[in-house]
Each structure stands twice: as structure tokens, then as C-alpha cells.
Motif scaffolding. Structure first.
Motif, PDB file in Angstrom:
ATOM      1  N   TRP A 193      -5.449   4.439  -7.909  1.00 49.63           N
ATOM      2  CA  TRP A 193      -4.779   3.963  -6.695  1.00 49.63           C
ATOM      3  C   TRP A 193      -5.003   2.466  -6.529  1.00 49.63           C
ATOM      4  CZ3 TRP A 193      -6.960   2.347  -1.841  1.00 49.63           C
ATOM      5  CH2 TRP A 193      -6.004   2.167  -0.829  1.00 49.63           C
ATOM      6  N   LEU A 217       1.734   6.793  -6.622  1.00 48.39           N
ATOM      7  CA  LEU A 217       0.636   7.598  -7.150  1.00 48.39           C
ATOM      8  C   LEU A 217       0.796   9.065  -6.776  1.00 48.39           C
ATOM      9  CD1 LEU A 217      -2.048   7.267  -8.727  1.00 48.39           C
ATOM     10  CD2 LEU A 217      -3.203   7.231  -6.519  1.00 48.39           C
ATOM     11  N   THR A 218       1.313   9.340  -5.581  1.00 42.31           N
ATOM     12  CA  THR A 218       1.543  10.725  -5.172  1.00 42.31           C
ATOM     13  C   THR A 218       2.564  11.397  -6.070  1.00 42.31           C
ATOM     14  OG1 THR A 218       1.027  10.143  -2.874  1.00 42.31           O
ATOM     15  CG2 THR A 218       2.207  12.203  -3.253  1.00 42.31           C
ATOM     16  N   VAL A 257      -8.935   7.541  -7.393  1.00 42.73           N
ATOM     17  CA  VAL A 257      -9.038   6.400  -6.482  1.00 42.73           C
ATOM     18  C   VAL A 257      -8.953   5.092  -7.262  1.00 42.73           C
ATOM     19  CG1 VAL A 257     -10.516   5.244  -4.788  1.00 42.73           C
ATOM     20  CG2 VAL A 257     -10.354   7.731  -4.803  1.00 42.73           C
ATOM     21  N   THR A 267       0.794   4.042  -2.882  1.00 38.39           N
ATOM     22  CA  THR A 267       0.432   5.414  -2.512  1.00 38.39           C
ATOM     23  C   THR A 267       1.548   6.393  -2.831  1.00 38.39           C
ATOM     24  OG1 THR A 267      -0.930   4.503  -0.730  1.00 38.39           O
ATOM     25  CG2 THR A 267      -0.426   6.851  -0.636  1.00 38.39           C
ATOM     26  N   VAL A 280       0.837  -1.205   0.000  1.00 31.56           N
ATOM     27  CA  VAL A 280       0.000   0.000   0.000  1.00 31.56           C
ATOM     28  C   VAL A 280       0.868   1.250   0.000  1.00 31.56           C
ATOM     29  CG1 VAL A 280      -1.705   1.295   1.326  1.00 31.56           C
ATOM     30  CG2 VAL A 280      -1.921  -1.187   1.117  1.00 31.56           C
ATOM     31  N   ALA A 281       1.948   1.225   0.766  1.00 30.82           N
ATOM     32  CA  ALA A 281       2.847   2.382   0.794  1.00 30.82           C
ATOM     33  C   ALA A 281       3.499   2.599  -0.563  1.00 30.82           C
ATOM     34  CB  ALA A 281       3.910   2.166   1.868  1.00 30.82           C
ATOM     35  N   ALA A 295     -10.778   0.258  -1.649  1.00 31.22           N
ATOM     36  CA  ALA A 295     -10.682   1.324  -2.649  1.00 31.22           C
ATOM     37  C   ALA A 295     -12.045   1.647  -3.239  1.00 31.22           C
ATOM     38  CB  ALA A 295      -9.706   0.918  -3.749  1.00 31.22           C
TER      39      ALA A 295
END
Length: 288
Positions: free
Chosen positions: A228, A98-99, A225, A95, A91-92, A276
Motif C-alpha cells: 500500500w 490495491l483493493t 501494508v 487504496t 491515497v484513494a 504506513a
């Protein structure tokens, strides 16, 4: 006499004609169906698509044995602790990637949107603005054309094994995807408010925040989303090339033919996708 004439007519003559029930487009539908089959057949031959091979005894029995090993999933404390750690890493990775993609995609998408061009208000963009807009679109095309798996293989050689290569791979590929779709969403909306703001002296950022963003916020958020969610799945695939996370854990479990561990990992993926989906629904509801 007229009444007698009408009474003498048969009942079928007084009924309105029945509408024809034949579909006027049936010929076109049949033609395009046959044309599609004619195109798919050589593609299936070229790709050697033979699904009936799965039903052969030599292939079906090992597959059923492996799937049967999925039950029950592995749930001991040691494996669950490992699964939780790798889930958090996945997940990290998604994320963070994607950031970084958003930091690159947002300015590129704004540069490629025609409605935010000051020179485009007159109806025709200047040569410099048109060239810059086209160059930005080409850059987005290049970024999204290279799969994240290829980027990961490149960065594994540069930065070594680990999540860093996965983060950078997701960032580059998804920046091209996000920038392209963001630009399409913003250009497909109503540009009247944005144009009015810019004609009355507003800057491009102000026109974006007060004109384009409010009417497209829900669609932009929903797509972000969704991306993500896709980044989580991509990070799992990148784990097979050494990027870490659930993908690397699944790779080792698959190689050991440990179906119980694979089942637990797949259940975690389903939970992440469900999360999600819930997040997307909640955000769309609040923004709608």
C-alpha cells in the motif's frame, strides 16, 4: 624429579598454542569482490555513470539554487487546501488500486499454492491440476512484468486522463506482485496442519482459513501494508502521465521551478510513508 623437570621448562612451553587468526575464507572474499568490480565496471561504462559531473560548476549551481528554493515550504491556506485535496485523491487511488489487486491476487495465489491441492496430498499432482497451477503462475508473471507506468499509458488512451487509469494500472501490476509473494509465503510455512485438515475431509478454503492463514497472517499483513505504501508512491509517479493526484501537482510545480511547492509535497509523501510504517507495526503487533 618430575616436578623439577616441569619447573625447568620455559613458560612458553606450558602455554597452549595460539589459534590462527587468519580468515580461512579471505581468498574467496577477495576473489568475489574483484569479480563484482570487474562486472560493475563495464555496466558503469555502458550506462555512462559519471557522478562527478554533478560537481561541475555548470551543474552544481543550478541544482543548489533549486534545492535552496525548497526552504521555506509553501504553507499558505490556498495551496494547503489544494495539497490536501490531491493527497486524498492519491491515497484513494492507491487504496482503490490495491483493493482491486487483492480481489485478483488472493484467488490466484490460492490456486497456485501446492499445499492446497487435493491431488497433491498423495505426493504428485494430477496433470490437470499441475497445468492449471502453472498457467496461474504464468499469469501472475505477466501481470507483474508490465510496469504500472506502461499500464497507465495504455489506460489513459482508453479511459482518458484522471485517476481511473491510475487505479487500473496499480490493480493489474500489484495483483501480480501480491499473488506471487502471497503464494511464496503460504508455501514456505508449515503445511502439517493444512494437510491434516484436508486429509480429514476439510475443504481447501477451510484448510486455508484454519491452517495456513493463522500462522502467516502477520507476514501477509505486513507485506500488504508495504505494498500500500508502494502504491502511494506509484500513484505519484502515475500523476506525471495524467493520472492526477500529488504526482500531477508535483509535475506542474517542477515545470514552474517552484521549489517551495515541491518541498511541501515531499513532506506530505514522508508523512504518508511514516503513517504506513506505523500501521504495519501496529498490525504486526496485534497479529503477533
Amino acid at each position: 624429579m618430575p616436578h623439577a623437570t616441569i619447573d625447568a621448562l620455559p613458560a612458553t612451553a606450558l602455554m597452549p598454542p595460539r589459534p590462527t587468526v587468519r580468515d580461512p575464507a579471505w581468498r574467496a572474499r577477495v576473489f568475489w569482490t574483484l569479480a563484482g568490480l570487474a562486472l560493475l565496471w563495464p555496466m558503469g561504462v555502458l550506462t555512462e555513470f559519471k557522478p562527478w559531473v554533478l560537481l561541475e560548476p555548470g551543474a552544481l549551481k543550478p541544482a543548489l539554487n533549486f534545492v535552496g528554493a525548497f526552504f521555506p515550504p509553501r504553507t499558505d491556506a490556498e495551496f494547503l487546501a489544494l495539497l490536501l485535496r490531491e493527497t486524498w485523491r492519491t491515497v484513494a487511488m492507491a487504496t482503490a488500486g490495491l483493493t482491486l489487486a487483492l480481489l485478483l491476487a488472493i484467488p490466484l495465489s490460492l490456486l497456485s499454492v501446492r499445499v492446497l491441492s487435493l491431488s497433491g496430498l498423495a505426493g504428485r499432482m494430477t496433470v490437470g491440476a499441475a497445468v492449471m497451477r502453472q498457467c496461474v503462475r504464468w499469469l501472475l508473471l505477466v501481470l507483474r512484468s508490465v510496469p504500472e507506468l506502461v499500464w497507465a499509458l495504455v489506460f489513459v488512451r482508453v479511459v482518458g486522463l484522471g485517476p481511473t487509469s491510475g487505479v487500473l494500472a496499480i490493480a493489474l501490476t500489484y495483483s501480480g506482485m501480491l499473488g506471487k509473494v502471497y503464494a511464496d509465503i503460504l508455501e514456505s510455512g508449515d503445511a502439517h496442519a493444512t494437510s491434516s485438515l484436508m486429509r480429514n475431509g476439510s475443504g481447501r478454503l477451510q484448510a486455508f482459513f484454519y491452517g495456513l492463514l493463522p500462522q502467516n497472517a502477520a507476514e501477509l499483513t505486513s507485506y500488504t501494508v508495504y505494498r500500500w505504501e508502494c502504491a502511494i508512491r506509484s500513484s505519484a509517479v502515475l500523476g506525471f502521465v495524467g493520472a492526477g493526484g500529488l504526482g500531477q501537482l508535483m509535475d506542474s510545480s517542477m515545470k514552474m521551478f517552484n521549489g517551495a511547492e515541491v518541498a511541501s509535497i515531499l513532506l506530505v509523501f514522508m508523512a504518508l510513508v511514516w503513517l504506513a510504517d506505523r500501521m504495519s507495526s501496529a498490525l504486526r503487533k496485534n497479529l503477533g
